[in-house]
Design an enzyme around this catalytic site. Structure first.
Site, PDB file in Angstrom:
ATOM      1  N   GLY A  86      51.214  45.216  41.443  1.00  0.00           N
ATOM      2  CA  GLY A  86      50.772  43.921  40.949  1.00  0.00           C
ATOM      3  C   GLY A  86      50.950  42.849  42.012  1.00  0.00           C
ATOM      4  O   GLY A  86      51.256  41.699  41.700  1.00  0.00           O
ATOM      5  N   GLY A  87      50.725  43.224  43.267  1.00  0.00           N
ATOM      6  CA  GLY A  87      50.992  42.323  44.372  1.00  0.00           C
ATOM      7  C   GLY A  87      49.811  41.501  44.839  1.00  0.00           C
ATOM      8  O   GLY A  87      49.900  40.835  45.869  1.00  0.00           O
ATOM      9  N   TYR A 125      55.781  43.018  23.790  1.00  0.00           N
ATOM     10  CA  TYR A 125      56.075  42.755  25.198  1.00  0.00           C
ATOM     11  C   TYR A 125      57.574  42.843  25.458  1.00  0.00           C
ATOM     12  O   TYR A 125      58.014  43.464  26.430  1.00  0.00           O
ATOM     13  CB  TYR A 125      55.539  41.378  25.572  1.00  0.00           C
ATOM     14  CG  TYR A 125      55.812  40.956  26.999  1.00  0.00           C
ATOM     15  CD1 TYR A 125      55.099  41.514  28.055  1.00  0.00           C
ATOM     16  CD2 TYR A 125      56.771  39.984  27.291  1.00  0.00           C
ATOM     17  CE1 TYR A 125      55.336  41.129  29.368  1.00  0.00           C
ATOM     18  CE2 TYR A 125      57.014  39.585  28.594  1.00  0.00           C
ATOM     19  CZ  TYR A 125      56.297  40.155  29.628  1.00  0.00           C
ATOM     20  OH  TYR A 125      56.534  39.764  30.920  1.00  0.00           O
TER      21      TYR A 125
END
Length: 249
Positions: A13-14, A150
């Site tokens: 997720g960079g 979540y």
């Protein structure tokens, strides 16, 4: 000498948000950095901005086969890995009674399964004395409206970290959780806050934070740098909250 000179780092997720800012910070401290993301255009743009020596890989962390491919690419390009930051995550805010099965499955697939198998697949290429950082969330400790699924997926990450800190002690690999609170990234837009509601939303959130404001992604990146570097060489199995004190209220 820079804090990460001679190190290689991988951040999932960079290509945006906290992951992207952290990737740039690691590179500035001398690391060779690889990032992953789901959108090829964003990965390409982010990699170019991170600079020399960076590597961008496209795929879905929910798919264990993706992690196999990433591990192979890292081994070819860098030889081995020193720092792994499992940062990719998704969120859908919904009261429990309204959660669809697909929403539940998606959040656990990315946030929990993606983290678990990412670490599993990277361990064979990690050097002795490496560092693993798992991006958790304030929501795993503090009850937030509509965050049940979540929060559950992020709570699993804390359990993983504590277990891995013991399992990997013989290799000197440290495993820690980094839990941001509300942070000023494009995630606010993804939460479905309309432009006319944004000011009230931000004011309400700031009022719930002892330091009185959203965090900046650069502040989270500094905490990640601490956990990745030798500055935290005697720290493992902890949950470092970067939340302005919000968990206290």
């Amino acid at each position: 000498m820079s804090l990460l000179t001679g190190k290689t780092a991988l951040i999932t997720g960079g290509s945006s948000g906290i992951g992207f800012v952290t990737a740039k910070r690691f590179a500035a401290e001398g690391a060779q950095v690889a990032i992953t993301g789901r959108r090829g255009d964003l990965v390409e743009k982010a990699t170019a901005e991170i600079g020399w020596g960076s590597l961008g890989l496209v795929g879905d962390v929910a798919d264990p086969a993706h992690h196999d491919r990433v591990a192979e690419e890292i081994a070819v390009h860098f030889g081995a890995l020193d720092i792994y930051m499992a940062n990719a995550g998704i969120i859908t805010i919904r009261h429990s009674a309204e959660v669809a099965e697909a929403e539940y499955d998606a959040q656990f697939a990315v946030n929990a399964r993606g983290t678990f198998f990412g670490v599993q697949k990277m361990l064979p290429i990690m050097r002795q004395g490496g560092a693993i950082i798992l991006t958790g969330s304030l929501a795993s400790e503090k009850v937030l409206d509509g965050h049940a699924v979540y929060a559950g997926s992020k709570a699993a990450i804390g359990a993983f970290a504590r277990t891995w800190a013991i399992e990997l002690k013989a290799r000197g690999i440290r495993v820690n959780v980094l839990s941001p609170g509300p942070t000023d990234t494009d995630i606010v837009n993804k939460l479905g806050v309309s432009p006319d509601q944004l000011e009230a939303f931000e004011a309400g959130m700031a009022a719930a934070i002892p330091l009185g404001r959203f965090g900046q992604p650069e502040e989270v990146a500094e905490a990640a740098l601490f956990l990745a570097s030798d500055a935290s060489s005697f720290i493992t199995g902890v949950n470092l909250r970067v939340d302005g004190g919000m968990a206290l209220l």
